[in-house]
Write an enzyme that holds these catalytic residues in place. Sequence first.
Site, PDB file in Angstrom:
ATOM      1  N   LYS A  62      53.702  61.303  64.478  1.00 53.84           N
ATOM      2  CA  LYS A  62      52.307  61.696  64.485  1.00 53.84           C
ATOM      3  C   LYS A  62      51.038  60.048  64.138  1.00 53.84           C
ATOM      4  CE  LYS A  62      51.306  61.197  60.251  1.00 53.84           C
ATOM      5  NZ  LYS A  62      50.308  60.583  59.033  1.00 53.84           N
ATOM      6  N   ASP A  97      51.986  67.688  56.814  1.00 55.76           N
ATOM      7  CA  ASP A  97      51.969  66.976  57.803  1.00 55.76           C
ATOM      8  C   ASP A  97      53.153  68.424  58.700  1.00 55.76           C
ATOM      9  OD1 ASP A  97      50.316  65.206  57.753  1.00 55.76           O
ATOM     10  OD2 ASP A  97      51.856  63.606  56.964  1.00 55.76           O
TER      11      ASP A  97
HETATM   12  O1  C5P Z   1      51.932  67.198  51.024  1.00 55.89           O
HETATM   13  P1  C5P Z   1      52.461  66.341  51.467  1.00 55.89           P
HETATM   14  O2  C5P Z   1      54.342  66.276  50.892  1.00 55.89           O
HETATM   15  O3  C5P Z   1      52.921  65.309  52.558  1.00 55.89           O
HETATM   16  O4  C5P Z   1      52.288  65.669  50.382  1.00 55.89           O
HETATM   17  C1  C5P Z   1      52.905  63.889  49.758  1.00 55.89           C
HETATM   18  C2  C5P Z   1      51.896  63.912  48.827  1.00 55.89           C
HETATM   19  O5  C5P Z   1      50.884  62.813  49.553  1.00 55.89           O
HETATM   20  C3  C5P Z   1      51.406  64.504  47.730  1.00 55.89           C
HETATM   21  O6  C5P Z   1      52.472  64.348  46.899  1.00 55.89           O
HETATM   22  C4  C5P Z   1      49.922  63.586  47.041  1.00 55.89           C
HETATM   23  O7  C5P Z   1      50.656  62.752  46.322  1.00 55.89           O
HETATM   24  C5  C5P Z   1      49.500  62.555  48.363  1.00 55.89           C
HETATM   25  N1  C5P Z   1      48.778  63.810  49.451  1.00 55.89           N
HETATM   26  C6  C5P Z   1      47.525  63.302  48.700  1.00 55.89           C
HETATM   27  N2  C5P Z   1      46.786  64.339  49.173  1.00 55.89           N
HETATM   28  C7  C5P Z   1      47.013  64.767  50.757  1.00 55.89           C
HETATM   29  C8  C5P Z   1      48.534  64.816  51.608  1.00 55.89           C
HETATM   30  C9  C5P Z   1      49.015  64.061  50.405  1.00 55.89           C
HETATM   31  O8  C5P Z   1      46.930  63.359  47.654  1.00 55.89           O
HETATM   32  N3  C5P Z   1      45.599  65.946  51.523  1.00 55.89           N
END
Ligand code: C5P
Length: 313
Positions: free
Chosen positions: A14, A151
Site C-alpha cells: 500500500k 494496515d
Molecule cells: O497497527 P500496527 O501494528 O501496524 O502498528 C505498529 C505501530 O505503529 C504501533 O505499535 C504504534 O507505535 C504505531 N501506530 C500508531 N498509530 C497508528 C498506527 C500505528 O501510533 N494509527
Amino acid sequence: MSRPHRVTASAPAKVNLYLGVGPRRGDGFHPLATLYHAIGLRDVVTASRPRSGGRRGTEPVVSVDGDQSLLLTDVPRGPENIAARAASLLAQQYGVDEPVLLHIDKRIPVAGGLAGGSADAAATLTACDALWGLGATQADLLDLAAELGSDVPFALLGGTAAGAVRGELVTSVPVPGDYWWVVARSREGMSTPAVYAAFDHTPQGAAAVEPTIPPAMTAALAEHDVERLGAVLNNDLQPAALGLRPDLAAVLRHGLGAGAVGALVSGSGPSCLFLGRDQEHAAHVAGRLAEDVSADVLVTSGPVPGARIESKD
Ligand code: C5P
C-alpha cells in the site's frame, strides 16, 4: 468436494496518498485519516498441510524466500511473524486444530513503509480460510485483520480506500483510472513505532489535531487529475521520517527535479514514492533517479485488487 492440500494467495503493498495523523491516544496509537492505495507489488503466501501426520495444534511453521535484495533475514520465522499470528488467530476463531505450513514469497520491501507484513497477514487469512474450508465472509476477515495490525484490513480490501480510527476502519473509494508510481527502495528498514514516537516530538506532532481528508484530494481522484493529485499528496509522518533519515530528502528532491508530479515518503518510510504523469513518464523519472542518486527503483501502478487466491491444489 475434497479440501485443497495447498492454497496460494497474494496481497498488495500500500501507499498512503494522504496520511493525516492526530495526537497520540492514551493507548499509544494515533488517530488517522488516510487514503490508502494498493500498488502492483505483491507478496505471495502458500498455506499447506504437512504431508504426513504431524502433531496437532502446533504453531504455524513459517519459511521465507523472495527478492534477495530485500532484508529477508529481518523477517521473523517464529510465532511472532504476522503471518503466523494471522493463521493462529483464524484457527482459534474457527476452532481449527491442524498444523499449517506458511511459505512467504516476499516482493514488498521489508520495513519499507509499504505494509509488506500486513500484506502477508492478509494473504495468510485468505489462504488459510480456503485451505480449511471455513467460508469466512469478507466482514469476518476484516474484523480479524483489524486485530492483527492497522494496515491489514486494507491489504484485504485493496483498490483505493479511506482509513479511519487507527487506520483499520476501511471504506472503499472507487476511483477512475490508474496512476503510475516510482518506488525508490532503501537498503535499510525503518521502525514504524520509532517514526510515530519521533512524530510526537515534531512541532507538527505537538500541534496535531483530529485529522480529516481534504476535499481537494477526493476531487482530484474523482476527476483522475494527476497533476492535482500530485500537488495534494501528503504524509504527516514525513518530517519525522526525514528527521531520522535526512538522506531521503535528497531522493525526494531529485525525483521532483526529474519531473515527478508529486513526491513523498511512503507511510513511516523509508521507501519514497514519485507520481508520474503516465507509465512512460514514470519510467523516465525512475531512470533519472537511478542515474542521479543510484536509487533502487521500480515502476508500478495502482489501484490493484486486495488479497486474492492465486492457486489451489
Ligand atoms: O497497527 P500496527 O501494528 O501496524 O502498528 C505498529 C505501530 O505503529 C504501533 O505499535 C504504534 O507505535 C504505531 N501506530 C500508531 N498509530 C497508528 C498506527 C500505528 O501510533 N494509527
